[in-house]
Design a protein around this motif. Structure first.
Motif, PDB file in Angstrom:
ATOM      1  N   PHE A 286      -1.160   4.979   9.896  1.00  0.00           N
ATOM      2  CA  PHE A 286      -1.387   5.235   8.478  1.00  0.00           C
ATOM      3  C   PHE A 286      -2.139   4.058   7.881  1.00  0.00           C
ATOM      4  O   PHE A 286      -1.892   2.910   8.251  1.00  0.00           O
ATOM      5  N   SER A 287      -3.044   4.378   6.972  1.00  0.00           N
ATOM      6  CA  SER A 287      -3.805   3.304   6.354  1.00  0.00           C
ATOM      7  C   SER A 287      -4.045   3.609   4.881  1.00  0.00           C
ATOM      8  O   SER A 287      -4.139   4.768   4.477  1.00  0.00           O
ATOM      9  N   ASP A 288      -4.110   2.566   4.086  1.00  0.00           N
ATOM     10  CA  ASP A 288      -4.470   2.741   2.679  1.00  0.00           C
ATOM     11  C   ASP A 288      -5.885   2.234   2.434  1.00  0.00           C
ATOM     12  O   ASP A 288      -6.314   2.064   1.306  1.00  0.00           O
ATOM     13  N   GLY A 289      -6.588   1.961   3.526  1.00  0.00           N
ATOM     14  CA  GLY A 289      -7.943   1.456   3.397  1.00  0.00           C
ATOM     15  C   GLY A 289      -8.038  -0.012   3.738  1.00  0.00           C
ATOM     16  O   GLY A 289      -9.046  -0.458   4.269  1.00  0.00           O
ATOM     17  N   LEU A 290      -6.995  -0.753   3.449  1.00  0.00           N
ATOM     18  CA  LEU A 290      -6.993  -2.169   3.825  1.00  0.00           C
ATOM     19  C   LEU A 290      -5.869  -2.468   4.803  1.00  0.00           C
ATOM     20  O   LEU A 290      -6.071  -3.085   5.831  1.00  0.00           O
ATOM     21  N   SER A 291      -4.662  -2.041   4.455  1.00  0.00           N
ATOM     22  CA  SER A 291      -3.519  -2.281   5.337  1.00  0.00           C
ATOM     23  C   SER A 291      -3.280  -1.066   6.216  1.00  0.00           C
ATOM     24  O   SER A 291      -3.732   0.035   5.895  1.00  0.00           O
ATOM     25  N   ALA A 292      -2.566  -1.303   7.304  1.00  0.00           N
ATOM     26  CA  ALA A 292      -2.236  -0.190   8.183  1.00  0.00           C
ATOM     27  C   ALA A 292      -0.857  -0.399   8.784  1.00  0.00           C
ATOM     28  O   ALA A 292      -0.418  -1.522   8.975  1.00  0.00           O
ATOM     29  N   PHE A 293      -0.174   0.711   9.026  1.00  0.00           N
ATOM     30  CA  PHE A 293       1.046   0.634   9.829  1.00  0.00           C
ATOM     31  C   PHE A 293       1.070   1.810  10.781  1.00  0.00           C
ATOM     32  O   PHE A 293       0.372   2.811  10.581  1.00  0.00           O
ATOM     33  N   THR A 294       1.845   1.676  11.839  1.00  0.00           N
ATOM     34  CA  THR A 294       1.924   2.706  12.863  1.00  0.00           C
ATOM     35  C   THR A 294       3.384   3.087  13.061  1.00  0.00           C
ATOM     36  O   THR A 294       4.250   2.217  13.098  1.00  0.00           O
ATOM     37  N   VAL A 295       3.616   4.370  13.165  1.00  0.00           N
ATOM     38  CA  VAL A 295       4.968   4.864  13.416  1.00  0.00           C
ATOM     39  C   VAL A 295       5.034   5.369  14.858  1.00  0.00           C
ATOM     40  O   VAL A 295       4.280   6.252  15.244  1.00  0.00           O
ATOM     41  N   PHE A 296       5.922   4.767  15.624  1.00  0.00           N
ATOM     42  CA  PHE A 296       6.136   5.193  17.004  1.00  0.00           C
ATOM     43  C   PHE A 296       7.456   5.956  17.082  1.00  0.00           C
ATOM     44  O   PHE A 296       8.466   5.474  16.565  1.00  0.00           O
ATOM     45  N   VAL A 297       7.454   7.114  17.702  1.00  0.00           N
ATOM     46  CA  VAL A 297       8.707   7.788  18.026  1.00  0.00           C
ATOM     47  C   VAL A 297       8.688   8.028  19.526  1.00  0.00           C
ATOM     48  O   VAL A 297       7.809   8.702  20.048  1.00  0.00           O
ATOM     49  N   GLN A 298       9.644   7.412  20.210  1.00  0.00           N
ATOM     50  CA  GLN A 298       9.614   7.441  21.678  1.00  0.00           C
ATOM     51  C   GLN A 298      10.995   7.707  22.246  1.00  0.00           C
ATOM     52  O   GLN A 298      12.015   7.395  21.617  1.00  0.00           O
ATOM     53  N   LYS A 299      11.009   8.256  23.443  1.00  0.00           N
ATOM     54  CA  LYS A 299      12.278   8.377  24.167  1.00  0.00           C
ATOM     55  C   LYS A 299      12.376   7.200  25.130  1.00  0.00           C
ATOM     56  O   LYS A 299      11.756   7.195  26.182  1.00  0.00           O
ATOM     57  N   LEU A 300      13.129   6.227  24.749  1.00  0.00           N
ATOM     58  CA  LEU A 300      13.186   5.009  25.553  1.00  0.00           C
ATOM     59  C   LEU A 300      14.553   4.801  26.191  1.00  0.00           C
ATOM     60  O   LEU A 300      14.788   3.811  26.849  1.00  0.00           O
ATOM     61  N   GLY A 301      15.458   5.736  25.978  1.00  0.00           N
ATOM     62  CA  GLY A 301      16.786   5.574  26.557  1.00  0.00           C
ATOM     63  C   GLY A 301      17.736   4.881  25.607  1.00  0.00           C
ATOM     64  O   GLY A 301      17.314   4.175  24.689  1.00  0.00           O
ATOM     65  N   PRO A 302      19.033   5.097  25.848  1.00  0.00           N
ATOM     66  CA  PRO A 302      20.050   4.610  24.906  1.00  0.00           C
ATOM     67  C   PRO A 302      20.120   3.082  24.813  1.00  0.00           C
ATOM     68  O   PRO A 302      20.558   2.545  23.800  1.00  0.00           O
ATOM     69  N   ASN A 303      19.673   2.386  25.845  1.00  0.00           N
ATOM     70  CA  ASN A 303      19.772   0.926  25.785  1.00  0.00           C
ATOM     71  C   ASN A 303      18.713   0.309  24.872  1.00  0.00           C
ATOM     72  O   ASN A 303      18.662  -0.894  24.686  1.00  0.00           O
ATOM     73  N   MET A 304      17.857   1.149  24.331  1.00  0.00           N
ATOM     74  CA  MET A 304      16.859   0.624  23.389  1.00  0.00           C
ATOM     75  C   MET A 304      17.184   1.048  21.960  1.00  0.00           C
ATOM     76  O   MET A 304      16.318   1.075  21.105  1.00  0.00           O
ATOM     77  N   ASN A 305      18.433   1.373  21.754  1.00  0.00           N
ATOM     78  CA  ASN A 305      18.826   1.784  20.406  1.00  0.00           C
ATOM     79  C   ASN A 305      19.134   0.590  19.513  1.00  0.00           C
ATOM     80  O   ASN A 305      20.249   0.393  19.075  1.00  0.00           O
ATOM     81  N   TYR A 306      18.132  -0.185  19.285  1.00  0.00           N
ATOM     82  CA  TYR A 306      18.318  -1.328  18.401  1.00  0.00           C
ATOM     83  C   TYR A 306      18.032  -0.912  16.972  1.00  0.00           C
ATOM     84  O   TYR A 306      17.302   0.041  16.725  1.00  0.00           O
ATOM     85  N   ARG A 307      18.620  -1.647  16.081  1.00  0.00           N
ATOM     86  CA  ARG A 307      18.208  -1.507  14.691  1.00  0.00           C
ATOM     87  C   ARG A 307      17.967  -2.925  14.177  1.00  0.00           C
ATOM     88  O   ARG A 307      18.855  -3.757  14.182  1.00  0.00           O
ATOM     89  N   GLY A 308      16.731  -3.184  13.790  1.00  0.00           N
ATOM     90  CA  GLY A 308      16.423  -4.530  13.327  1.00  0.00           C
ATOM     91  C   GLY A 308      14.939  -4.741  13.332  1.00  0.00           C
ATOM     92  O   GLY A 308      14.178  -3.843  13.668  1.00  0.00           O
ATOM     93  N   ARG A 309      14.563  -5.940  12.959  1.00  0.00           N
ATOM     94  CA  ARG A 309      13.118  -6.159  12.859  1.00  0.00           C
ATOM     95  C   ARG A 309      12.693  -7.361  13.694  1.00  0.00           C
ATOM     96  O   ARG A 309      13.459  -8.309  13.885  1.00  0.00           O
TER      97      ARG A 309
END
Lengths: 352, 229
Positions: A286-309
C-alpha cells in the motif's frame, strides 16, 4: 543569511504543527484542514512583494513563512514534477551516505535506463559486502495503469493524492554534493505517516538528500549524496561488482492479485499498489504516494505466532497472528510508518 | 640547542634501558624526566617497546592501546548518558519512556561492545508529547541513544557487529493497547530473524518499484541483506 530565515518562522509555527500532528486521532481530518486553510489563504501583504520577507515574518511571529503561498505553490508543483521526471528518466551515478539512528553507511549508486526501464545498482561500501541490481519493473505497472506507479505518481491524480496527505512547504536552499538544492518538506496531514524533507537538485530535479522524520521531529533516516555524476551510464556500471550481489528482477505485480484477505481499515490515502503471491502466503503493498507499507499474511506454523514489533532503521515490522478455520496465519505489517499505524493495520486484516 | 642535546641524551638512555644496559645515573635521569615531562617520554617508551616486539617477531596489536583507552572512555562516558537522559525525561510526560531509556543505558554499560550497535539501530516510536519541532531535524544527535554508537565505532572492526546491527530486534507486546513503551526486548530466534529480514527486504524492494524517492528504498532493501554465511 538565508539560513536564518526558516528557523524563527518554523519555531513559531511549531505549536500549530504539533497540534495538527497530535490532534489527528481526536479530530476529524476536516478540522485539521480547516486549521490549514486560513494559513494557505492568507493574502500576501501588497506592499512587500519585493520587500524582505524574512523581516516581515520575524516581526509577526505567528505568521506562516510563506508570504506568497500562490507563488510557492507554483514552485512546489514545478519542483514535484521535475522530481518525478528526474527519478524516472535520468541517468546518474554517485556516492551517498545512508544513516539511521546513529549508524552511518556509505553506498555507491548507479541509475541507468535500459529500454525505457530503470536499472538500478546499489552497493554498500562499508560493513559486510552487500549489493543489489534491480531491473525492469515498471512496464507491467504502467500497463495496469496504477496511479501510484513511479511514472503515474506525479500525474495530476497522483499529485492530488499526495497533496491530500501531505502539505508541502519550501524550506529554503542548501548545497549538497557541490550542487544547489531546494529544500522541500512534506508534512503529513495526519499521524499515520512520517514526514519527509527532500533536497531537490535545482538543475535536474534529482533528490540529493532525503530525510525521514517522525512526528516528534526525530530524524529516522538520512540518505545524502556526497558526489553525483550525470554522465550517461555504460553497461558495465550496471553489472554486479561483487560476488555478494543479489539480482532483483521485477516481474511486475501491480495489484492484479485477488486476495482472500481484506483490510477493514487502512490510513486515509493509502491504496493497494502491488500484490504478490508467496510460497507460503501473500503480500500486498500500500502506498500514499510517498510512504509505503506491506501486509504479509503467511502460514508459518504455530511457532511463529509472535505478537510484537521489530524495528530496523526507519522500518517497522509488526507481527500478529490470526486464526481462520482452525488454521494459523502470521500477519506482518512492514513499512516506513509509525508503529501505531502498523498495529492498527495488522489488527484490521480479515478473511474474505 | 641544549634542549636538543638533552633530548638526545634521554633517548640514548631510553635505548639503554630497553637493552638493560642503562647505568644507574641514566635510570635516575629517565625517572626524573618521566615525572616532569609527562607524555612525551612514555610515548617514546611505548614506541621503542613496540619496535622491539616487532623485531623479536612477536605478534603485536598496537591498536589495542587505543582500543583499551576508548573502551575505558566509553565506559566512563556511560553514566553521563544516563545523567543527561534524566533531565530530559523530567520534562517528558511519558515516564515509561524515560525508564526505558535508562534501562537501555544501563544495558549499554554492562555490554558496551555487543549492545552499542543494536542500540544504534533501535528506534522505537515511543509516543511523545508535542513540542519538538520539525525544524530540529537538522540536529539529529540529540537522543542519548545516538551518542552510544560512537565508542562502538572503534570496536566494529574487531567484532562481527555487522550481522547484529542489520538485524531487526523484536519487542514483544506485554500489554494490550499500544502506546505503552516496551518492557522486554528479546533477541529473535534465528527462524524469526529470517522471517523479519525476509519481509523487510520484500517490502523495501516492492516499495522501491513504486517509489518517487530515488535510490533510498533500494538502500533500505540492500541494507537488510544478511551477509552470506
Amino acid at each position: 543569511m538565508a539560513k536564518i530565515f526558516p528557523f524563527p518562522a518554523l519555531k513559531a509555527n511549531s505549536p500549530l504543527l504539533a497540534f495538527l500532528l497530535f490532534a489527528g486521532p481526536v479530530l476529524p481530518v476536516a478540522n485539521a484542514q480547516e486549521v490549514d486553510a486560513p494559513r494557505a489563504e492568507m493574502p500576501a501583504p501588497p506592499d512587500t512583494e519585493n520587500g524582505p520577507a524574512s523581516q516581515n515574518s520575524a516581526q509577526t511571529p505567528p505568521a506562516e513563512p510563506a508570504i506568497n503561498p500562490q507563488a510557492d505553490d507554483v514552485e512546489i508543483q514545478k519542483l514535484l514534477s521535475k522530481l518525478a521526471n528526474a527519478v524516472t528518466s535520468l541517468e546518474y551515478r554517485g556516492f551517498a551516505t545512508f544513516e539511521h539512528a546513529g549508524v552511518m553507511e556509505s553506498v555507491e549508486v548507479v541509475h541507468g535506463i535500459r529500454s525505457g526501464e530503470p536499472v538500478e545498482r546499489i552497493r554498500f561500501l562499508t560493513g559486510a559486502p552487500r549489493e543489489m541490481v534491480s531491473r525492469g519493473q515498471d512496464a507491467q505497472c504502467r500497463r495496469d495503469g496504477s496511479p501510484l506507479s513511479r511514472a503515474g505518481l506525479w500525474s495530476n491524480v497522483g499529485l492530488q493524492n499526495v497533496q491530500g496527505n501531505y502539505q508541502f512547504v519550501l524550506r529554503g536552499e542548501e548545497r549538497i554534493a557541490d550542487r544547489d538544492a531546494v529544500v522541500l518538506e512534506a508534512r503529513p496531514r495526519d499521524v499515520h505517516r512520517f514526514g519527509m524533507v527532500v533536497s531537490v537538485d535545482r538543475e535536474t530535479g534529482l533528490p540529493l538528500k532525503s530525510l525521514l522524520v517522525a512526528p516528534s521531529g526525530r530524524l529516522l533516516e538520512r540518505f545524502q549524496f556526497v558526489e553525483l555524476d550525470l554522465a550517461p551510464i555504460v553497461d558495465s556500471d550496471l553489472q554486479p561488482h561483487s560476488d555478494a550481489a543479489r539480482e532483483s528482477e521485477g516481474a511486475g505485480h501491480c495489484g492484479s492479485l485477488v486476495s482472500r484477505w481484506q483490510l477493514s481499515w487502512v490510513p486515509n490515502g493509502f491504496k493497494a499498489v502491488a500484490a504478490r503471491e508467496l510460497v507460503d502466503g501473500e503480500m500486498q503493498v500500500f502506498s500514499d504516494g510517498l510512504s509505503a507499507f506491506t501486509v504479509f499474511v503467511q502460514k508459518l506454523g504455530p511457532n511463529m505466532n509472535y505478537r510484537g514489533r521489530a524495528v530496523r532503521g526507519a522500518t517497522v515490522a509488526y507481527m500478529d497472528h490470526l486464526e481462520v478455520n482452525n488454521e494459523h496465519y502470521t500477519v506482518t505489517v512492514v513499512g516506513e510508518i509509525p508503529d501505531n499505524t502498523a498495529v492498527l493495520v495488522a489488527k484490521s486484516v480479515k478473511a474474505h | 640547542m641544549s634542549h636538543g642535546n638533552h633530548q638526545q641524551r634521554l633517548n640514548e638512555s631510553l635505548s639503554a634501558l630497553m637493552d638493560g644496559e642503562a647505568s644507574e645515573l641514566e635510570v635516575q635521569r629517565l625517572l626524573k624526566e618521566s615525572d616532569v615531562a609527562g607524555g612525551d617520554l612514555s610515548q617514546r617508551w611505548s614506541r621503542y617497546q613496540l619496535a622491539a616486539s616487532v623485531m623479536r617477531g612477536e605478534k603485536v596489536a598496537p591498536v589495542n592501546l587505543g582500543l583499551a583507552a576508548s573502551i575505558s572512555a566509553a565506559i566512563a562516558d556511560e553514566p553521563d548518558l544516563v545523567a543527561t537522559a534524566e533531565p530530559e525525561a523530567a520534562n517528558d510526560s511519558s515516564g515509561t519512556r524515560s525508564r526505558w531509556w535508562r534501562q537501555l543505558s544501563r544495558g549499554a554499560v554492562a555490554a558496551t561492545v555487543a549492545f552499542a550497535a543494536v542500540l544504534g539501530v533501535q528506534q522505537l516510536q515511543a509516543p511523545q508529547t508535542g513540542g519538538e519541532l520539525v525544524a530540529e531535524v537538522e540536529r539529529p544527535a540529540q537522543q542519548p541513544v545516538q551518542s552510544v554508537p560512537q565508542p562502538s565505532g572503534f570496536l566494529v572492526p574487531t567484532l562481527n557487529t555487522r550481522s547484529v546491527s542489520t538485524n531487526p530486534q523484536l519487542v514483544p507486546e506485554q500489554r494490550i493497547g499500544m502506546g505503552s513503551s516496551p518492557q522486554v526486548q528479546v533477541v529473535p530466534s534465528p527462524e524469526l530473524m529470517r522471517h523479519l529480514n525476509r519481509v523487510m527486504m520484500e517490502h523495501s524492494e516492492q516499495a522501491a518499484r513504486m517509489s518517487s524517492q530515488g535510490m533510498v528504498p533500494f538502500a533500505r532493501a540492500t541494507y537488510g541483506e544478511r551477509p552470506p554465511e
